[in-house]
Write a protein that holds these residues in place. Sequence first.
Motif, short mmCIF file in Angstrom:
data_model
loop_
_atom_site.label_atom_id
_atom_site.label_comp_id
_atom_site.label_asym_id
_atom_site.label_seq_id
_atom_site.Cartn_x
_atom_site.Cartn_y
_atom_site.Cartn_z
N GLU A 115 0.86 -1.19 0.00
CA GLU A 115 0.00 0.00 0.00
C GLU A 115 0.90 1.23 0.00
OE1 GLU A 115 -3.19 0.14 -0.21
OE2 GLU A 115 -3.93 -1.83 0.40
N THR A 116 0.32 2.37 -0.31
CA THR A 116 1.14 3.58 -0.36
C THR A 116 0.61 4.65 0.60
OG1 THR A 116 -0.19 4.28 -2.23
CG2 THR A 116 1.95 3.30 -2.75
N ASP A 117 -0.12 4.20 1.66
CA ASP A 117 -0.70 5.19 2.58
C ASP A 117 0.26 5.58 3.72
OD1 ASP A 117 -0.68 2.93 4.10
OD2 ASP A 117 -2.84 2.86 4.49
N GLY A 118 1.49 5.05 3.66
CA GLY A 118 2.48 5.42 4.68
C GLY A 118 2.41 4.55 5.92
N ASN A 119 1.35 3.73 6.07
CA ASN A 119 1.27 2.84 7.22
C ASN A 119 1.85 1.48 6.85
OD1 ASN A 119 0.03 4.87 8.57
ND2 ASN A 119 -2.04 4.12 8.23
N GLY A 120 2.08 0.65 7.89
CA GLY A 120 2.62 -0.69 7.63
C GLY A 120 3.74 -1.03 8.56
N VAL A 121 4.66 -1.87 8.07
CA VAL A 121 5.79 -2.28 8.90
C VAL A 121 6.86 -1.19 8.80
CG1 VAL A 121 7.44 -4.12 9.38
CG2 VAL A 121 5.25 -4.68 8.32
N VAL A 122 7.05 -0.46 9.89
CA VAL A 122 7.95 0.71 9.87
C VAL A 122 9.39 0.27 10.06
CG1 VAL A 122 8.47 2.90 11.00
CG2 VAL A 122 6.10 2.13 10.84
N SER A 123 9.64 -0.60 11.02
CA SER A 123 11.01 -1.07 11.24
C SER A 123 10.99 -2.47 11.83
CB SER A 123 11.78 -0.12 12.15
OG SER A 123 11.10 0.08 13.37
N THR A 124 12.05 -3.22 11.56
CA THR A 124 12.18 -4.57 12.12
C THR A 124 13.61 -4.78 12.58
OG1 THR A 124 12.60 -5.44 9.90
CG2 THR A 124 10.37 -5.70 10.75
N TYR A 125 13.77 -5.71 13.52
CA TYR A 125 15.10 -6.06 14.03
C TYR A 125 15.13 -7.56 14.27
CZ TYR A 125 18.85 -6.64 17.50
OH TYR A 125 19.96 -7.07 18.19
N LEU A 126 16.12 -8.22 13.72
CA LEU A 126 16.28 -9.67 13.92
C LEU A 126 17.68 -9.95 14.44
CD1 LEU A 126 14.83 -10.99 10.52
CD2 LEU A 126 13.58 -10.57 12.65
N LYS A 127 17.78 -10.90 15.37
CA LYS A 127 19.11 -11.26 15.89
C LYS A 127 19.03 -12.70 16.38
CE LYS A 127 23.31 -10.11 17.40
NZ LYS A 127 23.76 -11.45 17.72
N SER A 128 20.12 -13.43 16.19
CA SER A 128 20.18 -14.79 16.73
C SER A 128 21.50 -14.98 17.46
CB SER A 128 20.11 -15.83 15.60
OG SER A 128 18.97 -15.62 14.82
N ASP A 129 21.50 -15.91 18.42
CA ASP A 129 22.74 -16.30 19.07
C ASP A 129 22.84 -17.82 19.05
OD1 ASP A 129 24.99 -16.72 20.50
OD2 ASP A 129 24.48 -15.40 22.18
N GLY A 130 23.39 -18.33 17.95
CA GLY A 130 23.50 -19.78 17.76
C GLY A 130 24.41 -20.44 18.78
N ARG A 131 25.24 -19.66 19.46
CA ARG A 131 26.11 -20.25 20.49
C ARG A 131 25.28 -20.89 21.60
NH1 ARG A 131 29.50 -14.90 21.63
NH2 ARG A 131 27.34 -14.19 21.57
N LEU A 132 24.05 -20.41 21.77
CA LEU A 132 23.20 -20.90 22.85
C LEU A 132 22.10 -21.85 22.36
CD1 LEU A 132 22.89 -17.55 24.87
CD2 LEU A 132 24.56 -19.37 25.12
N TRP A 133 22.32 -22.47 21.18
CA TRP A 133 21.25 -23.30 20.59
C TRP A 133 20.83 -24.43 21.52
CZ3 TRP A 133 21.62 -28.55 19.82
CH2 TRP A 133 22.91 -29.11 19.81
N SER A 134 21.80 -24.96 22.32
CA SER A 134 21.48 -26.16 23.11
C SER A 134 20.61 -25.86 24.33
CB SER A 134 22.77 -26.85 23.54
OG SER A 134 23.51 -25.99 24.38
N TRP A 135 20.26 -24.61 24.55
CA TRP A 135 19.40 -24.26 25.69
C TRP A 135 17.93 -24.61 25.44
CZ3 TRP A 135 20.93 -18.88 28.14
CH2 TRP A 135 22.24 -18.97 28.62
N LEU A 136 17.56 -24.76 24.18
CA LEU A 136 16.15 -25.04 23.85
C LEU A 136 16.13 -25.91 22.60
CD1 LEU A 136 13.14 -24.77 24.00
CD2 LEU A 136 13.34 -22.36 23.58
N THR A 137 15.85 -27.20 22.78
CA THR A 137 16.01 -28.12 21.65
C THR A 137 14.93 -29.21 21.62
OG1 THR A 137 17.38 -29.60 22.97
CG2 THR A 137 18.54 -27.98 21.65
N VAL A 138 14.77 -29.76 20.42
CA VAL A 138 14.19 -31.09 20.23
C VAL A 138 15.24 -31.79 19.38
CG1 VAL A 138 12.29 -32.46 19.30
CG2 VAL A 138 11.83 -30.20 20.25
N GLU A 139 16.08 -32.59 19.98
CA GLU A 139 17.28 -33.06 19.26
C GLU A 139 17.01 -34.22 18.30
OE1 GLU A 139 21.01 -33.54 21.08
OE2 GLU A 139 20.73 -31.86 22.44
#
Length: 301
Positions: free
Chosen positions: A145-169
Amino acid sequence: MVDTSDEWIVSRTGIKERRVCENGMVGSDMAVIACQKALDNAGVSVDDVDILITATVTPDYRLPSQACIVQNKLGANNAAALDVVAACAGYINGLSIARSFIESGMYKNILVVGVEYLTSITDYTDRGTCILFGDGAGATLITAETDGNGVVSTYLKSDGRLWSWLTVEAGACAKPSEYGVKGDGSDKIYMNGSDIFKVAVREMTKASIKVLEDAGITADDVSLVVPHQANIRIIDAIVKRLKIDKKKVFLNIEKYGNTSAASVPLALDEANHEGLLHKGDYVLMVAFGGGLTTGAALLRW
Ligand code: ACO
């Protein structure tokens, strides 16, 4: 089943009820219902969906993607389809991908659905996790759309060093499913909850600040916060750090528990149906989960 109490669960998590996927149904069935409702609300035909993004850690099959199964059941035959595997931050990762597709001009109508059948991988002998998880699906249609509304900003981050804290192995290539069948629990969720708790508070606060800064607004400008519903104490801690009025925080954790990738879109949909979202409002969404993954998004409704 385990040594626990309603008092412990409610006071430590905020969870009073959870939903369990109906017998005979699987995640794709819940996703299809949510997607169809999103299309109906938007007044957009399934034939006009350009891409279907499915966020889940509990797909029906290892191959093909959950998105292709949902596409088939929904009849979105003109669409591309892909999965996002980022646990509780999955929906916000999917939304961020959708935003990029829209901004690049590649696609116009994007379905982003978060769906989980977590009770299928819950270890009902582990009191640290079996009191938390529920099933559900929430879907959104993201449209150019062009009305100026919508997703204004996003932030994504991962820390794979800690993958083993939450798993289904068990169940994939490193540890085939026989491991779980042997009864060692590795085909069910393992979570180091108390360590994750601290990182979740820190990272969700950081992510929230980042999306506000990127948009050039402050926490005071936010009309509604729609956080991942994992634990009421995590949400309270973040809101306190951000100095946001608790009245601006949407909560439905008491009804659903932690539904991972479905949590944020379920909450957003309920907030919408309760009339809490008004044109031009800033809506802050933030999530944290296995990976460990963090995601935040700022919407202008
Ligand atoms: N009933 C009674 N006692 C319990 C229960 C229970 N259900 N569960 C744990 N306890 C006990 C523990 O055994 C421990 O006892 P001890 O002190 O004798 O050893 C005590 O309660 C405290 O345990 P903690 O694990 O420190 O409890 P905490 O207050 O941290 O709450 C919880 C546990 C609810 C899991 C919390 O840590 C949490 O919410 N963590 C974050 C979860 C999260 O956000 N995960 C990421 C998203 S999920 C995803 O990506 C799929």
